[in-house]
Design an enzyme around this catalytic site. Structure first.
Site, PDB file in Angstrom:
ATOM      1  N   ASN A  60       0.846  -1.112   0.113  1.00 53.63           N
ATOM      2  CA  ASN A  60       0.045  -0.035   0.043  1.00 53.63           C
ATOM      3  C   ASN A  60       0.874   1.378  -0.027  1.00 53.63           C
ATOM      4  OD1 ASN A  60      -2.405  -1.312  -0.186  1.00 53.63           O
ATOM      5  ND2 ASN A  60      -2.572  -1.490   2.139  1.00 53.63           N
ATOM      6  N   GLU A  86      -5.875  -7.980   5.169  1.00 53.36           N
ATOM      7  CA  GLU A  86      -5.184  -8.838   4.350  1.00 53.36           C
ATOM      8  C   GLU A  86      -5.292 -10.197   4.711  1.00 53.36           C
ATOM      9  OE1 GLU A  86      -2.015  -7.060   7.066  1.00 53.36           O
ATOM     10  OE2 GLU A  86      -3.923  -6.434   6.409  1.00 53.36           O
TER      11      GLU A  86
END
Length: 341
Positions: free
Chosen positions: A210, A245
């Protein structure tokens, strides 16, 4: 799907009903004259509409039983009064008696009460249908409307349930779905005496993805990982996005050793092929996994099972990531450490 009608009555009674009810292109028709067989049939294959012959033994019992079945309350039950003594009583005592009789039948569980006059001749008919038959068909139409509303409601509920239990990003089941499904899987495993295992996995260094490529790339990576997990699971396995995640895979009828094998295979399938985010960006990732199996003293909701798998995931990450660790291995390792110390 065709509407199903159950006639609780004799073949002779069926012959007095409007011909439209026997239309096989519109309805699936079953005729049963025994109350116990009727109840068994309703439990196994609930009809949409019931036509009950009042003069048949068990007719009122069937209506009363149906009223007690909350999950079958949508079945539209039409009670047809063909008992001559009852019809004669109506003539003798008038409308007050009929109203009382109607109230009794409706309170017993029927949705409609009709005085059925099979002996009525075809005088005063419209297109060869008696007034009494038109009333039966009208009540049948009411039942059809109720059935259609019920089916529409089921369809909407199924859609809402699917939305509520699905992860919108990965299209896997979500955490709420896991909290609903895992207790069911545990109960099934214990009832059938079969093993049940579970894997928790997450992406190694996902925050770095990210931070480096942006959250859109991270979201796309999660989508692709969810798809790869689906493609490499067995038909008996169910994948869930647990949060962020992190993913959970419930493995039905799977031992601890087999669960570790599944986890190691998933680890290879993720690490051996990079993920193409778009035509210009390809990302290599690895995952860490923890596997555990159901034990006799585990709670019914699966919290203990999830905790053990999570502990295994924690140790997989602490041991260098990109690997799968099972609870059996972790227990043995801890035991060896205790012995050596």
């Amino acid at each position: 799907m065709k509407i199903s009608i159950l006639v609780f009555g004799s073949d002779t009674f069926l012959a007095t009903l409007p011909d439209q009810i026997r239309d096989t292109t519109a309805f699936n028709l079953e005729v049963i004259a025994d109350v116990h067989q009727a109840i068994s049939h309703i439990q196994n294959a609930p009809p949409d509409i019931m036509l009950v012959q009042a003069s048949l033994d068990g007719s009122m019992k069937l209506c009363s039983w149906l009223k007690e079945q909350t999950q079958l309350s949508w079945i539209y039950c039409i009670f047809l009064e063909d008992r001559l003594q009852k019809l004669a009583a109506r003539s003798k005592h008038g409308w007050e008696w009929e109203l009382q009789m109607t109230a009794t039948v409706l309170n017993q569980g029927a949705d409609a009460y009709i005085r059925h006059l099979p002996e009525e001749k075809t005088k005063h008919t419209l297109a060869g249908i008696t007034a009494n038959q038109r009333l039966i068909l009208a009540q049948l139409a009411v039942g059809l409307r109720k059935v259609q509303k019920y089916r529409d409601l089921l369809q909407k509920n199924d859609l809402l349930s699917a939305i509520a239990l699905a992860d919108s990003l990965t299209e896997l089941n979500n955490r709420r779905a896991l909290e609903w499904d895992l207790p069911r899987q545990i109960q099934k495993a214990r009832t059938q005496g079969t093993p049940l295992s579970l894997i928790i996995l997450d992406i190694d260094y996902f925050k770095k993805v990210n931070d480096t490529y942006g959250h859109l790339a991270g979201d796309r990576l999660l989508q692709l990982l969810g798809s790869r997990l689906r493609q490499n699971l067995r038909s008996q396995d169910t994948a869930f996005r647990y949060g962020g995640e992190e993913f959970v895979v419930v493995l039905a009828n799977t031992t601890g050793d087999e669960a570790l094998g599944v986890a190691e295979r998933l680890n290879r399938k993720v690490s051996e092929q990079p993920f193409a985010i778009n035509s210009k960006l390809i990302i290599d990732i690895t995952i860490s996994l923890g596997a555990a199996s159901l034990e006799a003293d585990d709670d019914d909701k699966g919290l203990n099972l999830l905790h053990r798998a999570d502990q295994c995931l924690f140790h997989a990450k602490a041991a260098g990531r990109n690997q799968a660790i099972s609870w059996d291995y972790l227990s043995q390792f801890s035991h060896l450490q205790a012995v050596s110390s």
